[in-house]
Design a protein around this motif. Structure first.
Motif, PDB file in Angstrom:
ATOM      1  N   TRP A 129      -5.433   9.308  -8.140  1.00  0.00           N
ATOM      2  CA  TRP A 129      -5.856   7.927  -8.370  1.00  0.00           C
ATOM      3  C   TRP A 129      -6.341   7.717  -9.790  1.00  0.00           C
ATOM      4  O   TRP A 129      -6.806   8.634 -10.467  1.00  0.00           O
ATOM      5  CB  TRP A 129      -6.940   7.518  -7.379  1.00  0.00           C
ATOM      6  CG  TRP A 129      -8.250   8.269  -7.513  1.00  0.00           C
ATOM      7  CD1 TRP A 129      -9.292   7.954  -8.327  1.00  0.00           C
ATOM      8  CD2 TRP A 129      -8.645   9.450  -6.809  1.00  0.00           C
ATOM      9  NE1 TRP A 129     -10.317   8.869  -8.172  1.00  0.00           N
ATOM     10  CE2 TRP A 129      -9.948   9.787  -7.253  1.00  0.00           C
ATOM     11  CE3 TRP A 129      -8.028  10.251  -5.834  1.00  0.00           C
ATOM     12  CZ2 TRP A 129     -10.638  10.902  -6.759  1.00  0.00           C
ATOM     13  CZ3 TRP A 129      -8.725  11.360  -5.351  1.00  0.00           C
ATOM     14  CH2 TRP A 129     -10.008  11.674  -5.805  1.00  0.00           C
ATOM     15  N   GLU A 176     -10.187   0.824   1.385  1.00  0.00           N
ATOM     16  CA  GLU A 176      -8.824   0.623   0.898  1.00  0.00           C
ATOM     17  C   GLU A 176      -8.378  -0.817   1.130  1.00  0.00           C
ATOM     18  O   GLU A 176      -7.678  -1.404   0.301  1.00  0.00           O
ATOM     19  CB  GLU A 176      -7.870   1.607   1.600  1.00  0.00           C
ATOM     20  CG  GLU A 176      -8.100   3.074   1.263  1.00  0.00           C
ATOM     21  CD  GLU A 176      -7.543   3.461  -0.098  1.00  0.00           C
ATOM     22  OE1 GLU A 176      -7.271   2.572  -0.929  1.00  0.00           O
ATOM     23  OE2 GLU A 176      -7.386   4.668  -0.334  1.00  0.00           O
ATOM     24  N   LYS A 193       0.406   0.241  -9.462  1.00  0.00           N
ATOM     25  CA  LYS A 193       0.198  -0.148 -10.856  1.00  0.00           C
ATOM     26  C   LYS A 193      -1.106  -0.939 -10.987  1.00  0.00           C
ATOM     27  O   LYS A 193      -1.516  -1.639 -10.060  1.00  0.00           O
ATOM     28  CB  LYS A 193       1.363  -0.995 -11.366  1.00  0.00           C
ATOM     29  CG  LYS A 193       2.702  -0.276 -11.374  1.00  0.00           C
ATOM     30  CD  LYS A 193       3.806  -1.191 -11.887  1.00  0.00           C
ATOM     31  CE  LYS A 193       5.150  -0.471 -11.900  1.00  0.00           C
ATOM     32  NZ  LYS A 193       6.232  -1.352 -12.369  1.00  0.00           N
ATOM     33  N   PRO A 194      -1.745  -0.841 -12.160  1.00  0.00           N
ATOM     34  CA  PRO A 194      -2.976  -1.619 -12.367  1.00  0.00           C
ATOM     35  C   PRO A 194      -2.668  -3.094 -12.566  1.00  0.00           C
ATOM     36  O   PRO A 194      -1.621  -3.461 -13.103  1.00  0.00           O
ATOM     37  CB  PRO A 194      -3.564  -1.006 -13.641  1.00  0.00           C
ATOM     38  CG  PRO A 194      -2.369  -0.477 -14.385  1.00  0.00           C
ATOM     39  CD  PRO A 194      -1.413  -0.011 -13.328  1.00  0.00           C
ATOM     40  N   ASP A 222      -7.343  -4.377  -6.861  1.00  0.00           N
ATOM     41  CA  ASP A 222      -7.041  -2.947  -6.951  1.00  0.00           C
ATOM     42  C   ASP A 222      -7.836  -2.247  -8.058  1.00  0.00           C
ATOM     43  O   ASP A 222      -7.288  -1.864  -9.103  1.00  0.00           O
ATOM     44  CB  ASP A 222      -5.544  -2.723  -7.176  1.00  0.00           C
ATOM     45  CG  ASP A 222      -4.700  -3.285  -6.046  1.00  0.00           C
ATOM     46  OD1 ASP A 222      -5.208  -3.346  -4.916  1.00  0.00           O
ATOM     47  OD2 ASP A 222      -3.545  -3.673  -6.306  1.00  0.00           O
ATOM     48  N   ASN A 255     -10.215  -3.142  -1.264  1.00  0.00           N
ATOM     49  CA  ASN A 255      -9.723  -2.965  -2.627  1.00  0.00           C
ATOM     50  C   ASN A 255      -8.653  -3.997  -2.989  1.00  0.00           C
ATOM     51  O   ASN A 255      -8.517  -4.378  -4.154  1.00  0.00           O
ATOM     52  CB  ASN A 255      -9.164  -1.550  -2.788  1.00  0.00           C
ATOM     53  CG  ASN A 255      -8.821  -1.204  -4.218  1.00  0.00           C
ATOM     54  OD1 ASN A 255      -9.526  -1.566  -5.152  1.00  0.00           O
ATOM     55  ND2 ASN A 255      -7.720  -0.485  -4.399  1.00  0.00           N
ATOM     56  N   TYR A 282       0.849  -1.191   0.000  1.00  0.00           N
ATOM     57  CA  TYR A 282       0.000   0.000   0.000  1.00  0.00           C
ATOM     58  C   TYR A 282       0.881   1.237   0.000  1.00  0.00           C
ATOM     59  O   TYR A 282       1.826   1.323   0.779  1.00  0.00           O
ATOM     60  CB  TYR A 282      -0.898   0.002   1.239  1.00  0.00           C
ATOM     61  CG  TYR A 282      -1.879   1.155   1.261  1.00  0.00           C
ATOM     62  CD1 TYR A 282      -3.029   1.105   0.472  1.00  0.00           C
ATOM     63  CD2 TYR A 282      -1.644   2.287   2.027  1.00  0.00           C
ATOM     64  CE1 TYR A 282      -3.922   2.167   0.466  1.00  0.00           C
ATOM     65  CE2 TYR A 282      -2.538   3.347   2.024  1.00  0.00           C
ATOM     66  CZ  TYR A 282      -3.671   3.280   1.245  1.00  0.00           C
ATOM     67  OH  TYR A 282      -4.557   4.326   1.233  1.00  0.00           O
ATOM     68  N   PRO A 283       0.602   2.147  -0.913  1.00  0.00           N
ATOM     69  CA  PRO A 283      -0.522   2.142  -1.850  1.00  0.00           C
ATOM     70  C   PRO A 283      -0.222   1.293  -3.087  1.00  0.00           C
ATOM     71  O   PRO A 283       0.947   1.155  -3.466  1.00  0.00           O
ATOM     72  CB  PRO A 283      -0.631   3.613  -2.246  1.00  0.00           C
ATOM     73  CG  PRO A 283       0.784   4.109  -2.176  1.00  0.00           C
ATOM     74  CD  PRO A 283       1.392   3.404  -1.000  1.00  0.00           C
ATOM     75  N   PRO A 284      -1.264   0.742  -3.714  1.00  0.00           N
ATOM     76  CA  PRO A 284      -1.030   0.058  -4.992  1.00  0.00           C
ATOM     77  C   PRO A 284      -0.621   1.078  -6.040  1.00  0.00           C
ATOM     78  O   PRO A 284      -1.257   2.122  -6.187  1.00  0.00           O
ATOM     79  CB  PRO A 284      -2.399  -0.567  -5.309  1.00  0.00           C
ATOM     80  CG  PRO A 284      -3.394   0.244  -4.528  1.00  0.00           C
ATOM     81  CD  PRO A 284      -2.672   0.706  -3.303  1.00  0.00           C
ATOM     82  N   TRP A 318      -8.889   0.635  -7.892  1.00  0.00           N
ATOM     83  CA  TRP A 318      -8.247   1.950  -8.011  1.00  0.00           C
ATOM     84  C   TRP A 318      -6.832   1.843  -7.457  1.00  0.00           C
ATOM     85  O   TRP A 318      -6.536   1.020  -6.602  1.00  0.00           O
ATOM     86  CB  TRP A 318      -9.042   3.042  -7.288  1.00  0.00           C
ATOM     87  CG  TRP A 318      -9.159   2.878  -5.803  1.00  0.00           C
ATOM     88  CD1 TRP A 318      -8.332   3.380  -4.844  1.00  0.00           C
ATOM     89  CD2 TRP A 318     -10.175   2.149  -5.098  1.00  0.00           C
ATOM     90  NE1 TRP A 318      -8.764   3.020  -3.590  1.00  0.00           N
ATOM     91  CE2 TRP A 318      -9.900   2.268  -3.716  1.00  0.00           C
ATOM     92  CE3 TRP A 318     -11.302   1.419  -5.494  1.00  0.00           C
ATOM     93  CZ2 TRP A 318     -10.700   1.667  -2.742  1.00  0.00           C
ATOM     94  CZ3 TRP A 318     -12.095   0.822  -4.519  1.00  0.00           C
ATOM     95  CH2 TRP A 318     -11.778   0.959  -3.161  1.00  0.00           C
ATOM     96  N   TYR A 319      -5.967   2.671  -7.979  1.00  0.00           N
ATOM     97  CA  TYR A 319      -4.560   2.626  -7.569  1.00  0.00           C
ATOM     98  C   TYR A 319      -3.990   4.042  -7.644  1.00  0.00           C
ATOM     99  O   TYR A 319      -4.613   4.963  -8.184  1.00  0.00           O
ATOM    100  CB  TYR A 319      -3.763   1.655  -8.451  1.00  0.00           C
ATOM    101  CG  TYR A 319      -3.780   1.990  -9.926  1.00  0.00           C
ATOM    102  CD1 TYR A 319      -2.716   2.670 -10.511  1.00  0.00           C
ATOM    103  CD2 TYR A 319      -4.859   1.626 -10.734  1.00  0.00           C
ATOM    104  CE1 TYR A 319      -2.719   2.982 -11.860  1.00  0.00           C
ATOM    105  CE2 TYR A 319      -4.883   1.945 -12.080  1.00  0.00           C
ATOM    106  CZ  TYR A 319      -3.812   2.625 -12.636  1.00  0.00           C
ATOM    107  OH  TYR A 319      -3.838   2.942 -13.972  1.00  0.00           O
ATOM    108  N   TYR A 320      -2.800   4.214  -7.065  1.00  0.00           N
ATOM    109  CA  TYR A 320      -2.179   5.530  -6.924  1.00  0.00           C
ATOM    110  C   TYR A 320      -0.820   5.524  -7.631  1.00  0.00           C
ATOM    111  O   TYR A 320       0.209   5.220  -7.016  1.00  0.00           O
ATOM    112  CB  TYR A 320      -2.010   5.867  -5.441  1.00  0.00           C
ATOM    113  CG  TYR A 320      -3.304   5.804  -4.666  1.00  0.00           C
ATOM    114  CD1 TYR A 320      -4.143   6.906  -4.601  1.00  0.00           C
ATOM    115  CD2 TYR A 320      -3.681   4.637  -4.001  1.00  0.00           C
ATOM    116  CE1 TYR A 320      -5.338   6.851  -3.886  1.00  0.00           C
ATOM    117  CE2 TYR A 320      -4.876   4.575  -3.290  1.00  0.00           C
ATOM    118  CZ  TYR A 320      -5.697   5.679  -3.236  1.00  0.00           C
ATOM    119  OH  TYR A 320      -6.882   5.615  -2.537  1.00  0.00           O
TER     120      TYR A 320
END
Length: 392
Positions: free
Chosen positions: A337, A174, A44-45, A182, A177, A40-42, A184-186
């Motif tokens: 995001w 979160e 990559k998709p 994931d 997720n 965390y945070p993710p 959504w990701y950052y």
């Protein structure tokens, strides 16, 4: 029912929101999660199934049906409510916290939209004044439209409580997720160290749930909107049917971890249903309760809050990055995001696929029931245990 038993049932319901998706994921990965699964945070998709026209069409039809409820409520049995405007609302000026919030919001958005790099410490944490600035702006508007009634003016302690509850209320999502690969990701989350990002996520999420309550109170200041859904079909569920819905909702959360590409949406729909039914069973009011009298306003308006709030958040998020078409090239906002959603990841408005906005509807209801659950656990005399907490 004893207080200790009420607390036990609520704690079990909250625990289920975390445990059941984990259990489904545990079986999905045959008891051994990938090494970086909980990173965390993710950043990559994860690869997802591509666009699927039949699924997109089906979801679009469902979304159009939901939209029709708001636009043409009479098609769904809602009768027109006669509005008697007998109140004399005192004329008041916008309060000082409105201007303070506007300055915080405007400065933060300006720094993000111009993609400035300095001062780095402010830009990296700018979502805090951005979110809370918006909360104070909305509260100030409510204050003016009601003649001096708002959360800040009357019950600031409840607004603070909602903000604290918001941190755990959002971080649950979160966590969930992870188990839908994931959604959504950052991609620029590594601007901060992982430990700092986790702290950052907790702090900025304090402003998410308060937005829902401020928008709800603002909606109530418009009589036509506030009364639009008060005279609808009365639905009273038997205990057996409530139990059945609760079991299905809990099972679906387990199944979401087991089939993440097909049931990812369940993690938005099921939590408010689970909490709403459990609260009802222990005798605590929720926005679902007035439906038994034909009053759908609390549910439909609270759902609408995050369709509006979510749209503004997505717009701010999009402005914070430099784009080449739909591709984000750069941002200084670590919380920027993007989405990786199977089957319907097309027709974006900002970063969100257009059909994805409908996921904000159940989240709006979740915001209310989460606060009710937290207030009940902590024995807080919350004003939001009724439809109109400020008697607007």
């Amino acid at each position: 029912m004893t207080i200790s038993r009420k607390i036990l049932y609520l704690l079990l319901a909250m625990a289920a929101l975390l445990f059941l998706p984990w259990l489904g994921g545990y079986f999905f990965y045959n008891g051994e999660f990938p090494a970086d699964f909980y990173a965390y945070p993710p950043l990559k998709p994860i690869s997802k199934p591509g666009f699927n026209l039949p699924i997109f069409a089906f979801v679009a039809i469902v979304c159009l049906g939901i939209t029709a409820i708001y636009i043409m409520p009479k098609w769904f049995g809602f009768k027109k409510t006669i509005i008697e405007n007998t109140r004399n609302i005192p004329r008041v000026k916008l309060p000082i916290w409105f201007w303070f919030g506007l300055i915080c919001w405007a400065i933060s958005l300006t720094f993000l939209a111009l993609h400035l790099k300095q001062p780095a410490w402010f830009i990296h944490w700018s979502d805090v004044p951005l979110f809370w600035g918006a909360v104070l702006v909305l509260d100030g508007i409510v204050y003016k439209r009601t003649g001096g009634k708002s959360l800040v003016a009357i019950i600031p302690q409840e607004l603070i409580g909602i903000g604290i509850a918001s941190m755990t209320g959002w971080m649950i999502f979160e966590f969930m997720n992870f188990f839908v690969d994931d959604n959504w990701y950052y991609p620029w989350g590594n601007i901060l160290d992982r430990e700092e990002f986790l702290l950052y996520a907790f702090i900025i999420s304090s402003g998410l749930l308060p937005l829902a309550f401020e928008w709800y109170l603002l909606f109530l200041t418009f009589p036509k909107l506030a009364n639009r859904f008060r005279n609808g079909v009365k639905i009273v569920l038997s205990n057996g049917l409530k139990n059945g819905i609760l079991i299905i909702s809990l099972a679906s959360m387990f199944a979401a971890g087991l089939f993440p590409n097909y049931l990812f949406f369940v993690l938005w729909v099921s939590p408010p249903v689970v909490l709403g039914i459990v609260l009802n069973k222990i005798g605590i009011w929720t926005p679902f309760d007035p439906i038994a009298k034909g009053n759908w306003a609390p549910v439909l308006l609270s759902a609408l809050t995050y369709l509006v709030a979510g749209f503004t958040l997505e717009g701010q998020n999009y402005l914070s990055a430099i784009h080449d078409g739909q591709t984000a090239l750069f941002t200084n906002d670590p919380a920027y995001w993007q989405y990786s959603i199977p089957f319907v990841n097309v027709a974006h408005i900002f970063e969100m696929p257009v059909l994805g906005y409908f996921g904000y509807l159940p989240f709006g209801v979740y915001c209310w029931v989460w606060w009710i659950a937290c207030a009940t656990l902590l024995n807080i005399p919350a004003k939001f245990l009724k439809e109109n907490p400020l008697d607007i």
